[in-house]
Design an enzyme around this catalytic site. Structure first.
Site, PDB file in Angstrom:
ATOM      1  CE1 TYR A 128      -3.935   2.134   0.584  1.00  0.00           C
ATOM      2  CE2 TYR A 128      -3.056   2.659   2.746  1.00  0.00           C
ATOM      3  CZ  TYR A 128      -3.979   2.878   1.753  1.00  0.00           C
ATOM      4  OH  TYR A 128      -4.943   3.824   1.918  1.00  0.00           O
ATOM      5  CE  LYS A 155      -6.758   3.806  -1.355  1.00  0.00           C
ATOM      6  NZ  LYS A 155      -6.745   4.631  -0.144  1.00  0.00           N
TER       7      LYS A 155
HETATM    8  O1  LIG Z   1      -3.877   5.813  -0.890  1.00  0.00           O
HETATM    9  C1  LIG Z   1      -3.618   6.359   0.202  1.00  0.00           C
HETATM   10  O2  LIG Z   1      -2.650   6.036   0.906  1.00  0.00           O
HETATM   11  C2  LIG Z   1      -4.520   7.395   0.789  1.00  0.00           C
HETATM   12  C3  LIG Z   1      -5.279   8.209  -0.156  1.00  0.00           C
HETATM   13  O3  LIG Z   1      -6.362   7.534  -0.724  1.00  0.00           O
HETATM   14  C4  LIG Z   1      -4.476   8.965  -1.164  1.00  0.00           C
HETATM   15  O4  LIG Z   1      -4.970   9.167  -2.284  1.00  0.00           O
HETATM   16  O5  LIG Z   1      -3.377   9.414  -0.812  1.00  0.00           O
HETATM   17 MN   LIG Z   2      -6.724   8.013  -2.738  1.00  0.00          MN
END
Ligand SMILES: O=C(O)C[C@H](O)C(=O)O
Ligand SMILES: [Mn+2]
Ligand SMILES: NC(=O)c1ccc[n+]([C@@H]2O[C@H](COP(=O)([O-])OP(=O)(O)OC[C@H]3O[C@@H](n4cnc5c(N)ncnc54)[C@H](O)[C@@H]3O)[C@@H](O)[C@H]2O)c1
Length: 503
Positions: free
Chosen positions: A25, A97
């Site tokens: 992530y 996600k």
């Molecule tokens: O993706 C992430 O870490 C958080 C958020 O949705 C973003 O666009 O930064």
């Molecule tokens: Mn985002």
């Protein structure tokens, strides 16, 4: 490993979440998205192409039938994190996600789809890259885009009538209008607007409790008035209204800046309607340099400073010290991702305020001299909101359901007992936190009469009755969550007897 052995993958990440989440992530996903076409090995997710809208239904059909899908994450790749337009590579944000919906939100990995909409790209590097795999033309806007989106939503709701839809990393042009249109049609939310608004409101609530201040005494400067910034502003207003303020009073406590400086009411021709609703009076700011964050802070004397501007280092020593000059305990949230885009690093914000600031960041950071830095990331809200909407079979995701998520997340803050422990619960218990958030969302949906879970036949057969008390409901939620464990191999005719959850 995720493609080959889901049980092993999810259990490995769960056990080593602090080490591995930043790899699957934020922030590493940003690099993976930018390098998508160069690293491509095999397709994953559902690719929908604006040059071929008639194929949408067939492409979705490969993922199953009505009963098979709970949740869909979709991105058109225009506003990926803070790295902008990544074209077709944006499908990887849907994949990341979606993976977190299983890891943190307990959705069955086979019941979630990651979708990428290829509507062109304005990223010149991609357009000139012979290896770029997406459509090599500028982003399609206007009617053609709207028709494509409409076809996608129509196909989706027909084919997967129980699915909750999660919008991710759309650009500022399409993000809000698409959400406003379709939240009346199906249970959906925009994570950057509402998920981020919710997590920031929760950490702000915790910070106010720690410092024994009232929400209505806040003055907030939001640096970066895009999807995230305005989503945060909206959530703060919603919460202020529940505490007795009028919408106008609440909005007057919020001051938004974008690349042109403070949003003023004489900029209406160049601001979006959402920006305009937070505009400060140009007359009151006459003679002040509204492009200077320091000058804006000098006048507003904010208690809270939020960064979602993608401008690395924008919270300089002077900015932070000006905050501190007017407040003994300033709340400072540099949220731009990935890590290198943060408006400041927590160590500086803490040192420049003699460790009095309450700091939480968008990407992961190590503790600073015993102060835990909470990751103020929407991964603390979207899995719980999504799971709650799926399990309750909500027909809409209302503002009040999102507010219920905020209050629940804030209540679990370890910082309330010891402020050094951070504003949000630790990552190690994120699945537990998500179950709590989902429970609050479900109870609110039932209260509002938008939960259909008790009316319909459950996928496992029979009717479900959801306990109305928090602990009972939470127990039910946890029973529904998919766990990464190997199941016994048995003959097909006995499958029903080993079902431990509703799927
Ligand atoms: O993706 C992430 O870490 C958080 C958020 O949705 C973003 O666009 O930064
Ligand atoms: Mn985002
Ligand atoms: N922590 C989280 O959970 C979270 C959630 C969503 C977004 N974000 C981060 O927030 C950032 C913005 O995301 P978004 O989706 O809102 O993007 P966006 O493109 O919708 O908004 C960016 C905003 O920043 C403004 N901006 C650009 N340069 C500026 C400058 N010099 N001064 C002031 N404002 C400036 C733009 O005008 C725009 O309003 C990204 O880095 C993203 O990763 C974090």
């Amino acid at each position: 490993m995720r493609q080959q052995n889901k049980v092993l993958f999810y259990e490995l990440v769960r056990r080593h979440i602090r080490e591995l989440l930043p790899i699957i992530y934020t922030p590493t996903e940003g690099d993976a998205i930018a390098a998508y076409s160069h690293r491509f090995r095999k397709p994953e997710g559902c690719f929908l192409d604006i040059t071929d809208p008639d194929s949408i239904d067939e492409r979705l059909s490969k993922f199953g039938e009505a009963k098979d899908i709970d949740y869909v994450v979709v991105s058109d790749g225009e506003g990926i994190l803070g790295i902008g337009d990544q074209g077709m590579g944006g499908i990887r944000i849907s994949i990341a996600k979606a993976a977190l919906m299983t890891l943190c939100g307990g959705l069955h990995p086979g019941r979630v789809i990651a979708v990428g909409l290829d509507t062109g790209t304005n990223n010149k590097n991609l357009l000139n890259d012979p290896l770029y795999m997406g459509n090599k033309f500028p982003r399609v806007r206007g009617e053609e885009y709207d028709i494509f989106m409409e076809k996608f939503i129509t196909s989706l709701t027909k084919r997967f009538p129980h699915a909750v839809l999660h919008f991710e990393d759309f650009g500022v042009i399409n993000g809000r209008p698409v959400l406003e249109k379709y939240r009346k049609v199906l249970p959906c939310f925009n994570d950057d607007i509402q998920g981020t608004g919710a997590v920031v409101m929760a950490s702000m609530t915790a910070a106010l409790k720690i410092t024994k201040r009232e929400l209505l005494d806040s003055q907030v400067v939001i640096y970066g008035a895009g999807s995230a910034g305005l989503g945060i502003a909206d959530q703060i207003v919603n919460h202020m209204v529940t505490k007795g303020a009028t919408k106008e009073e609440a909005r007057a406590k919020i001051h938004c800046m974008d690349r042109r400086g403070l949003i003023l009411d004489d900029m209406h021709d160049k601001s979006t309607p959402a920006q305009q609703s937070y505009a400060d009076s140009a007359a009151e700011w006459e003679g002040i340099d509204t492009r200077s964050l320091v000058d804006v802070i000098e006048k507003v004397k904010p208690t809270v400073l939020v960064g979602c501007s993608t401008q690395a280092g924008a919270f300089t020593e002077e900015v932070i010290k000006t905050m501190y000059k007017h407040n003994p305990r300033p709340i400072i949230f540099p949220l731009s991702n990935p890590t290198r885009l943060h408006e400041c690093v927590p160590e500086d914000a803490l040192k420049w305020t003699d460790f009095n600031a309450l700091v939480a960041t968008g990407s992961p950071f190590k503790p600073v001299e015993g102060h835990v830095i909470s990751e103020n990331n929407n991964c603390f809200t979207f899995p719980g909101i999504g799971l709650g909407a799926v399990l309750s079979r909500a027909t809409v995701i209302s503002d009040t359901m999102i507010s219920a998520a905020v209050d629940q997340l804030a209540a679990g803050s370890p910082g309330i007992a010891d402020y050094k422990k951070g504003l949000l619960a630790p990552l190690e218990v994120i699945d537990e936190t998500s179950a709590q958030v989902a429970t609050a969302v479900i109870l609110q949906a039932l209260k509002e009469g938008v939960a259909k879970v008790e009316e319909e036949e459950s996928p496992a057969g029979g009717k479900v009755s959801v306990p109305r008390d928090f602990d009972g409901c939470m127990k039910w939620v946890k029973e529904q969550m998919w766990k990464p464990v190997y199941r016994p191999m048995i003959k097909v005719e006995h499958v029903d007897s080993i079902h431990t959850h509703q799927y």
